[in-house]
Design a protein around this motif. Structure first.
Motif, PDB file in Angstrom:
ATOM      1  N   ASP A 108       0.829  -1.212   0.000  1.00 27.84           N
ATOM      2  CA  ASP A 108       0.000   0.000   0.000  1.00 27.84           C
ATOM      3  C   ASP A 108       0.862   1.260   0.000  1.00 27.84           C
ATOM      4  O   ASP A 108       0.504   2.269  -0.605  1.00 27.84           O
ATOM      5  CB  ASP A 108      -0.934   0.027   1.206  1.00 27.84           C
ATOM      6  N   LYS A 109       2.012   1.194   0.667  1.00 31.74           N
ATOM      7  CA  LYS A 109       2.899   2.361   0.739  1.00 31.74           C
ATOM      8  C   LYS A 109       3.640   2.611  -0.583  1.00 31.74           C
ATOM      9  O   LYS A 109       3.925   3.748  -0.919  1.00 31.74           O
ATOM     10  CB  LYS A 109       3.910   2.194   1.869  1.00 31.74           C
ATOM     11  N   ILE A 110       3.956   1.549  -1.312  1.00 31.36           N
ATOM     12  CA  ILE A 110       4.743   1.744  -2.535  1.00 31.36           C
ATOM     13  C   ILE A 110       3.899   1.780  -3.806  1.00 31.36           C
ATOM     14  O   ILE A 110       4.385   2.184  -4.851  1.00 31.36           O
ATOM     15  CB  ILE A 110       5.860   0.691  -2.673  1.00 31.36           C
ATOM     16  N   TYR A 111       2.647   1.391  -3.710  1.00 32.61           N
ATOM     17  CA  TYR A 111       1.795   1.388  -4.902  1.00 32.61           C
ATOM     18  C   TYR A 111       1.705   2.768  -5.570  1.00 32.61           C
ATOM     19  O   TYR A 111       1.762   2.855  -6.793  1.00 32.61           O
ATOM     20  CB  TYR A 111       0.398   0.858  -4.571  1.00 32.61           C
ATOM     21  N   ILE A 143       5.148   3.074  -7.566  1.00 36.56           N
ATOM     22  CA  ILE A 143       5.383   2.140  -8.671  1.00 36.56           C
ATOM     23  C   ILE A 143       4.030   1.772  -9.263  1.00 36.56           C
ATOM     24  O   ILE A 143       3.281   0.986  -8.686  1.00 36.56           O
ATOM     25  CB  ILE A 143       6.138   0.883  -8.180  1.00 36.56           C
ATOM     26  N   GLU A 144       3.744   2.336 -10.409  1.00 34.57           N
ATOM     27  CA  GLU A 144       2.428   2.155 -11.013  1.00 34.57           C
ATOM     28  C   GLU A 144       2.334   0.951 -11.942  1.00 34.57           C
ATOM     29  O   GLU A 144       1.240   0.508 -12.272  1.00 34.57           O
ATOM     30  CB  GLU A 144       2.030   3.433 -11.755  1.00 34.57           C
ATOM     31  N   ILE A 184       7.358  -7.505  -7.104  1.00 32.00           N
ATOM     32  CA  ILE A 184       7.734  -7.041  -5.765  1.00 32.00           C
ATOM     33  C   ILE A 184       6.963  -7.809  -4.695  1.00 32.00           C
ATOM     34  O   ILE A 184       7.536  -8.231  -3.687  1.00 32.00           O
ATOM     35  CB  ILE A 184       7.500  -5.517  -5.638  1.00 32.00           C
ATOM     36  N   LYS A 185       5.675  -8.008  -4.929  1.00 35.04           N
ATOM     37  CA  LYS A 185       4.873  -8.766  -3.967  1.00 35.04           C
ATOM     38  C   LYS A 185       5.401 -10.186  -3.818  1.00 35.04           C
ATOM     39  O   LYS A 185       5.521 -10.700  -2.705  1.00 35.04           O
ATOM     40  CB  LYS A 185       3.404  -8.796  -4.403  1.00 35.04           C
ATOM     41  N   LEU A 186       5.738 -10.806  -4.915  1.00 36.37           N
ATOM     42  CA  LEU A 186       6.269 -12.167  -4.874  1.00 36.37           C
ATOM     43  C   LEU A 186       7.620 -12.208  -4.152  1.00 36.37           C
ATOM     44  O   LEU A 186       7.866 -13.082  -3.314  1.00 36.37           O
ATOM     45  CB  LEU A 186       6.392 -12.724  -6.294  1.00 36.37           C
ATOM     46  N   GLU A 197      15.718  -3.392 -10.984  1.00 34.66           N
ATOM     47  CA  GLU A 197      15.784  -2.157 -11.771  1.00 34.66           C
ATOM     48  C   GLU A 197      14.360  -1.672 -12.061  1.00 34.66           C
ATOM     49  O   GLU A 197      13.471  -2.473 -12.346  1.00 34.66           O
ATOM     50  CB  GLU A 197      16.530  -2.387 -13.077  1.00 34.66           C
ATOM     51  N   LEU A 198      14.164  -0.366 -12.045  1.00 34.75           N
ATOM     52  CA  LEU A 198      12.853   0.232 -12.279  1.00 34.75           C
ATOM     53  C   LEU A 198      12.861   1.110 -13.517  1.00 34.75           C
ATOM     54  O   LEU A 198      12.536   2.277 -13.466  1.00 34.75           O
ATOM     55  CB  LEU A 198      12.424   1.064 -11.061  1.00 34.75           C
ATOM     56  N   ASN A 199      13.199   0.586 -14.667  1.00 36.14           N
ATOM     57  CA  ASN A 199      13.234   1.414 -15.880  1.00 36.14           C
ATOM     58  C   ASN A 199      11.951   1.272 -16.620  1.00 36.14           C
ATOM     59  O   ASN A 199      11.291   0.372 -16.719  1.00 36.14           O
ATOM     60  CB  ASN A 199      14.358   1.061 -16.836  1.00 36.14           C
TER      61      ASN A 199
END
Length: 129
Positions: free
Chosen positions: A25-28, A31-32, A40-42, A127-129
């Protein structure tokens, strides 16, 4: 955008589900991308539950420490349990053996761009590209 979240949860599997949902809930809002959020959840599920079951041996008085950091470029998850640590060999894991022990770490390694095990702490970087 920089985000840092640090928390501790006791090794109670009933509390773990809510703990992970709270983190998500905090990172949603940050990170869309749904596929990245699924990964990430896994990763969180596998690392935290692995620490509870194997590191802390489901002893509820032992805790899991979590550090999650997000920068513009990457997400870093550190999970530390109170166990003695492991020396895991990914090469020796045989998926054909159908053993579940070790499978979670193989999954996390596959979902991460970097993955490290340092005694009783595991670090996954995505990585978040």
């Amino acid at each position: 955008m920089e985000f840092r979240y640090k928390s501790i949860v006791c090794s109670d599997l009933e509390k773990i589900k809510d703990f992970i949902e709270e983190i998500l809930d905090k990172i949603y809002p940050i990170i869309e991308d749904e596929d990245t959020m699924f990964d990430i959840k896994l990763i969180l599920n596998e690392l935290i539950i692995n620490g509870v079951m194997h590191g802390n041996q489901c002893i509820s008085s032992k805790c899991i420490k979590l550090l999650l950091e997000i920068t513009d470029e990457k997400l870093k998850i550190e999970v530390e349990d109170e166990g003695k640590g492991i020396n895991y060999d990914f090469i020796s894991y045989d998926p054909k053996s159908l053993k579940s022990c070790g499978r979670g770490l193989v999954i996390v390694n596959g979902l991460s761009d970097e993955f490290y095990i340092k005694k009783n702490k595991v670090i996954a970087v995505k990585e978040l590209n």
